[in-house]
Motif scaffolding. Sequence first.
Motif: not given
Length: 661
Positions: A466-469, A510-517, A542-553
């Motif tokens: 489905l193309g989602v993390s 930090r997986p609580c983001t504006l997108e998840t909200k 939202c998945s794309k944003v989460h992937n960026v946060l994960t990569k940064e971490a």
Amino acid sequence: MFILTRNKLRKILISHGGITLTQQLARSTMPLYDNSEYQYMQISKVPTLHFQASLPRLPIPKLEDTCKRYLNAQKPLLNDKELQYTSSCISKFLANEGQSLQKQLIHNNDENPHTSYISKPWFDLYLRDRKPLPINYNPFLVFLPESDPKYDVQLVKATNLVVSSLRFFQSLKNNILEPEVFHMNPGKSDTELFRNVTRLIPPRFSWYGAYLFKAFPLDMSQYKNLFNTTRIPKLEKDVIFQDSSAKHLVVLRKGHFYAFDVLDANDSIRSPREIAACLKAVLEDDRPPNKHPVGVLTTSERDQWAQARSHLIETGNQEILKKIDSALFVMILDDEVIGTEKSKLLRSYLHADGTNRWFDKSFTLIVTKDSYSGINFEHSWGDGVAILRYFQDIKADVSKKPRFHPNEVDELAKESVNIERLQFSIDAKSESIINQQKAKYQDWINRLYVDHVIYEEFGKNQCKKLGVSPDAVMQLAFQLALYTLEDRVVPTYESCSTAAYKHGRTETIRPCTLETKEICIAMTRKQTKFSKTDIKRMILECSKVHNVLTKEAVMGQGFDRHLFALRNMSEKSGSTKPIIFQDPAYDALNYNILSTSTLSSPVVLAGGFGPVVSDGYGIAYMIQDERLGVVVTSYEGSRNANKYIQTLEHAFKSIHDVLST
């Protein structure tokens, strides 16, 4: 905690005379035990620590980037007025104290090229915390059962776990355990060519050779603390103790302690039958449960345990404590039958009643009467990468080539047994302390909710189609379940390893983001204007944003550890606390109501940990090919893990329904 886990069991190929282990040996009940094939789990062409010298150093993020990321993490949690104030605090910090603290941090880092900027303060964070270890810090993992039930009999299983653990230990000690490497494309890099090339490269350059294969060696500095190690309670700050000369194992049963050597005078592993005979003697000891189980003291608040331990030493128990502290590890044999009660299983490995546990040890192997097996481990010395590598490797060894077989049990009477009973000298004061702690611990664990869910409708494979993390889906579900219950979002912690760097520990996603909200609002309010197609698009974003946060971490570019180090430096200097750390929003963000960590491995039956705050949830999860699994803990009177699990299952269904649109 559990991060950068491998997607499948790594192939363990131990070359010996040019023939792999699996080709070389079939199961046999009459093997020789003085050869390298028995003594070592792996005989790696590439030395264990070959890449250690050339590992890149954990980067210190730019202060501007950290401040920006920190503000982004606060946005979904604060109202407009609070956000404006927090933004002004960040601006002032960035313009003033932050610059001098950043320069000092960089200077200190340059002065200590052998380690990372986070290593020492992170060790101190753990060792100075006075909270008890069980539930608060010690996680657990339970092994998947063996395919042949005859090898899941308590004595047989315990013996094979001990032998495989010793084989892992011997390979590690002799620098021939396969280095831990994260392969971006295992088909191209987890190969003999990779090993043959990288082993020829001098250690100070070897990381760069691996990088050319798109393979990333991981830090292995924590591995030395797996064995012969314990955390000893001291007033104000504990210490990590190690005695690498010890050859013995300590076994607990019914609150009694036993010790016997598992290595001989030449540091070779004793035969499986010798080890099994010793364990059998422990299992046949018909003494009633210990009236004064000293192990329960390891459930105490750390200063209280330090004082109780000092009294034990004063009353003649120093040598016994040293025997436990220096043991290779502790094996716990439980008389409890778990049966099919999953909750009972989870509780047994997370906390039990404390009378047959020793939570200070780097790890303890636990085998129940009906042969569930797993580990509980102390967390200050290391993180999930090291413990999961050990866990997976010994499981593979036990399953593929068990060294002790059910048909050998009847022959154990021929084996000589030399076991030492460790009998504590307990006076009235120690007896009173033990009894008080037993009651106190029982009250504590009675307030703990533990629940779980296994969602069979979809898993990693379908998420990818489905193309989602998959991880983004899990984290969104955690947010959605909480929002459904409380109509709000809360500070959320997801653990991520920085083991790709020298002496890296963990970073926070930090997986609580504006997108998840936004998605939570759209999926819980009936008057929403969003269609399923709209929400699906939002989930993909939202998945794309989460992937960026994960990569940064993963790349050491999160903000949590950086701010932690800056605050730690400020506190040590005795100067006025910078305004960014005076802001209530900073403490609020670090009060993690949702604390999450993943343990995705095909050999894990279950795993978990306790809430990190009194009114929070501890959420351990695994993502497998065709299913999702979650274990949740909480305390009564604040939040309810049972209700959360029910809501979480509904969240999985809702997200799956949207993604299937």
